[in-house]
Design a protein around this motif. Structure first.
Motif, PDB file in Angstrom:
ATOM      1  N   UNK A 103       0.405   2.406 -27.149  1.00  0.00           N
ATOM      2  CA  UNK A 103      -0.547   1.351 -26.802  1.00  0.00           C
ATOM      3  C   UNK A 103      -1.975   1.792 -27.121  1.00  0.00           C
ATOM      4  N   UNK A 104      -2.717   0.936 -27.811  1.00  0.00           N
ATOM      5  CA  UNK A 104      -4.140   1.173 -28.034  1.00  0.00           C
ATOM      6  C   UNK A 104      -4.919   0.744 -26.795  1.00  0.00           C
ATOM      7  N   UNK A 105      -5.849   1.575 -26.387  1.00  0.00           N
ATOM      8  CA  UNK A 105      -6.782   1.177 -25.336  1.00  0.00           C
ATOM      9  C   UNK A 105      -8.099   0.897 -26.042  1.00  0.00           C
ATOM     10  N   UNK A 106      -8.504  -0.358 -26.029  1.00  0.00           N
ATOM     11  CA  UNK A 106      -9.638  -0.782 -26.844  1.00  0.00           C
ATOM     12  C   UNK A 106     -10.965  -0.467 -26.154  1.00  0.00           C
ATOM     13  N   UNK A 107     -12.031  -0.526 -26.940  1.00  0.00           N
ATOM     14  CA  UNK A 107     -13.353  -0.119 -26.482  1.00  0.00           C
ATOM     15  C   UNK A 107     -13.774  -0.844 -25.207  1.00  0.00           C
ATOM     16  N   UNK A 241     -10.842  -6.706 -23.051  1.00  0.00           N
ATOM     17  CA  UNK A 241     -10.115  -7.844 -22.481  1.00  0.00           C
ATOM     18  C   UNK A 241      -9.580  -8.754 -23.576  1.00  0.00           C
ATOM     19  N   UNK A 242     -10.403  -9.025 -24.581  1.00  0.00           N
ATOM     20  CA  UNK A 242     -10.013  -9.957 -25.645  1.00  0.00           C
ATOM     21  C   UNK A 242      -8.899  -9.374 -26.508  1.00  0.00           C
ATOM     22  N   UNK A 243      -8.942  -8.057 -26.745  1.00  0.00           N
ATOM     23  CA  UNK A 243      -7.977  -7.433 -27.640  1.00  0.00           C
ATOM     24  C   UNK A 243      -6.750  -6.871 -26.934  1.00  0.00           C
ATOM     25  N   UNK A 244      -6.934  -6.415 -25.707  1.00  0.00           N
ATOM     26  CA  UNK A 244      -5.877  -5.598 -25.141  1.00  0.00           C
ATOM     27  C   UNK A 244      -5.364  -5.932 -23.762  1.00  0.00           C
ATOM     28  N   UNK A 245      -5.950  -6.928 -23.102  1.00  0.00           N
ATOM     29  CA  UNK A 245      -5.474  -7.242 -21.761  1.00  0.00           C
ATOM     30  C   UNK A 245      -4.227  -8.119 -21.853  1.00  0.00           C
ATOM     31  N   UNK A 246      -3.158  -7.522 -22.278  1.00  0.00           N
ATOM     32  CA  UNK A 246      -1.928  -8.274 -22.474  1.00  0.00           C
ATOM     33  C   UNK A 246      -0.744  -7.457 -21.981  1.00  0.00           C
ATOM     34  N   UNK A 247      -0.010  -8.023 -21.049  1.00  0.00           N
ATOM     35  CA  UNK A 247       1.268  -7.476 -20.611  1.00  0.00           C
ATOM     36  C   UNK A 247       2.093  -8.643 -20.087  1.00  0.00           C
ATOM     37  N   UNK A 248       3.149  -8.366 -19.344  1.00  0.00           N
ATOM     38  CA  UNK A 248       4.007  -9.459 -18.890  1.00  0.00           C
ATOM     39  C   UNK A 248       3.310 -10.361 -17.877  1.00  0.00           C
ATOM     40  N   UNK A 249       2.153  -9.929 -17.363  1.00  0.00           N
ATOM     41  CA  UNK A 249       1.411 -10.729 -16.391  1.00  0.00           C
ATOM     42  C   UNK A 249       0.110 -11.299 -16.944  1.00  0.00           C
ATOM     43  N   UNK A 250      -0.565 -10.544 -17.830  1.00  0.00           N
ATOM     44  CA  UNK A 250      -1.911 -10.898 -18.267  1.00  0.00           C
ATOM     45  C   UNK A 250      -1.926 -11.471 -19.681  1.00  0.00           C
ATOM     46  N   UNK A 251      -2.755 -12.486 -19.894  1.00  0.00           N
ATOM     47  CA  UNK A 251      -2.912 -13.158 -21.181  1.00  0.00           C
ATOM     48  C   UNK A 251      -4.394 -13.096 -21.558  1.00  0.00           C
ATOM     49  N   UNK A 303      -6.894   5.876 -29.178  1.00  0.00           N
ATOM     50  CA  UNK A 303      -5.997   5.542 -30.284  1.00  0.00           C
ATOM     51  C   UNK A 303      -4.553   5.877 -29.885  1.00  0.00           C
ATOM     52  N   UNK A 304      -3.571   5.180 -30.438  1.00  0.00           N
ATOM     53  CA  UNK A 304      -2.166   5.559 -30.210  1.00  0.00           C
ATOM     54  C   UNK A 304      -1.920   6.987 -30.697  1.00  0.00           C
ATOM     55  N   UNK A 305      -0.883   7.611 -30.178  1.00  0.00           N
ATOM     56  CA  UNK A 305      -0.613   8.995 -30.551  1.00  0.00           C
ATOM     57  C   UNK A 305       0.875   9.292 -30.475  1.00  0.00           C
ATOM     58  N   UNK A 306       1.235  10.430 -31.083  1.00  0.00           N
ATOM     59  CA  UNK A 306       2.601  10.945 -31.016  1.00  0.00           C
ATOM     60  C   UNK A 306       2.567  12.339 -30.395  1.00  0.00           C
ATOM     61  N   UNK A 307       3.664  12.701 -29.745  1.00  0.00           N
ATOM     62  CA  UNK A 307       3.718  13.988 -29.076  1.00  0.00           C
ATOM     63  C   UNK A 307       3.043  13.921 -27.721  1.00  0.00           C
ATOM     64  N   UNK A 308       2.867  15.057 -27.131  1.00  0.00           N
ATOM     65  CA  UNK A 308       2.253  15.127 -25.813  1.00  0.00           C
ATOM     66  C   UNK A 308       0.739  15.190 -25.951  1.00  0.00           C
ATOM     67  N   UNK A 309       0.044  14.449 -25.135  1.00  0.00           N
ATOM     68  CA  UNK A 309      -1.424  14.442 -25.095  1.00  0.00           C
ATOM     69  C   UNK A 309      -1.850  14.341 -23.638  1.00  0.00           C
ATOM     70  N   UNK A 310      -2.801  15.154 -23.258  1.00  0.00           N
ATOM     71  CA  UNK A 310      -3.272  15.085 -21.880  1.00  0.00           C
ATOM     72  C   UNK A 310      -4.789  15.252 -21.869  1.00  0.00           C
ATOM     73  N   UNK A 311      -5.472  14.146 -21.634  1.00  0.00           N
ATOM     74  CA  UNK A 311      -6.915  14.129 -21.488  1.00  0.00           C
ATOM     75  C   UNK A 311      -7.229  13.722 -20.051  1.00  0.00           C
ATOM     76  N   UNK A 312      -8.014  14.533 -19.388  1.00  0.00           N
ATOM     77  CA  UNK A 312      -8.355  14.293 -17.993  1.00  0.00           C
ATOM     78  C   UNK A 312      -9.771  13.748 -17.902  1.00  0.00           C
TER      79      UNK A 312
END
Length: 317
Positions: A103-107, A241-251, A303-312
């Motif tokens: 999943x992309x988390x947009x600006x 919100x315009x690009x990424x607020x989308x799931x089974x509940x949010x449009x 950005x989307x990624x592969x493998x393990x990533x951990x940013x705190x």
């Protein structure tokens, strides 16, 4: 602090980000933060982001010590109104958005969709992704300047009317969504009455749906802010919100309006999104990196990624 300590890069005609890279003194990042707080604060409030690279930050505890040494007031995540599911590791440090890797988390500006938001953010790369996973950074002062040239009526409308955000919150945390934090966690409430009391205090409107799902709408919030130095910034959550607020509940089409509840033109948003993409600088993480971001000047994402990533992360009130 020597002249070599601070290096300014140019990005789209502006200095961004500032980089602290002189580690020859042997100081830990905590010692550097304590010794150079004034210089770091000046740079982050001017440029918007400062990268600390090459310091021996090996653990959550090292990161916590560095943040603590900066001596800024803590903004506890549990007291925020953010929609993202996160896990606290110390009183100051927590995981970044727990949404799945694809999943992309947009600006966005952190928590700009709420009346309560931090002034600055620390990020720490404990594990760099095998592929992808950069954190895009975008200067919102430069974005607003260019948006005002290309869509002046849109900017004027944002300034005059502000914005409202609508979110749909589940009764329990859903880590599979970037908007999956429950209303119980978000509002620090166990019952509907407690949730409604908090929403009333914040000036929100709300509606209960089936299965204990809660739909909330913010009061009018500013979409453009003027900083203490006179700069104006595109401070809002519209792009995310315009690009990424989308799931089974949010449009996304129902998530944002102007503050008077009138419709925001997607064509205007398309211009803002295109400009933000052009102005974004990808922070490609290396293990041990720490970045300090001014939340009023710079938007960030993932950005989307592969493998393990951990940013705190850690927030400054």
């Amino acid at each position: 602090m020597t002249d070599k300590t601070l290096e300014i890069q140019e990005w789209h005609g502006a200095a961004f980000p500032a980089i602290f890279g002189d580690t020859q003194s042997g100081q830990s990042l905590a010692e550097t933060m304590a010794a150079h707080k004034a210089a770091v604060t000046e740079q982050v409030e001017q440029v918007g982001a400062v990268l600390f690279r090459g310091y021996d930050v090996q653990s959550v505890e090292d990161f916590d010590k560095a943040v603590t040494a900066f001596e800024a007031p803590n903004f506890p995540y549990k007291e925020s109104l953010s929609n993202a599911v996160r896990v606290n590791l110390t009183e100051r440090v927590f995981t970044a958005n727990e949404a799945p890797p694809h999943i992309s988390i947009f600006l966005h500006h952190e928590m700009a969709q709420t009346p309560i938001y931090p002034s600055k953010l620390f990020f720490y790369c404990e594990i760099a992704a095998e592929d992808g996973g950069a954190t895009p950074l975008c200067r919102s002062d430069i974005l607003l300047e260019q948006l005002a040239e290309k869509a002046p009526d849109f900017v004027q409308a944002l300034e005059a009317r502000g914005v409202k955000y609508k979110t749909v919150m589940p009764p329990n945390d859903d880590a599979q969504s970037g908007l999956g934090r429950s209303w119980r966690s978000t509002l620090t409430a166990e019952t509907r009455d407690q949730a409604q009391a908090r929403l009333r205090q914040l000036g929100y409107s709300w509606e209960w749906q089936e299965d204990d799902v809660l739909v909330v709408t913010t009061p009018r919030l500013d979409a453009v802010k003027t900083l203490a130095d006179g700069r104006r910034v595109f401070f809002n959550q519209l792009i995310a919100a315009f690009r990424g607020w989308k799931d089974e509940r949010n449009d996304p089409s129902k998530s944002i309006t102007f503050g008077d509840s009138s419709r925001i033109d997607p064509d205007d948003m398309a211009i803002a999104i295109q400009l933000s993409d052009e102005l974004s600088f990808d922070m490609n993480w290396q293990k041990g990196d720490v970045v300090l971001v001014d939340n009023f000047i710079v938007m960030h994402g993932r950005r989307p990624f592969e493998g393990k990533r951990r940013v705190l992360a850690s927030l400054v009130a």
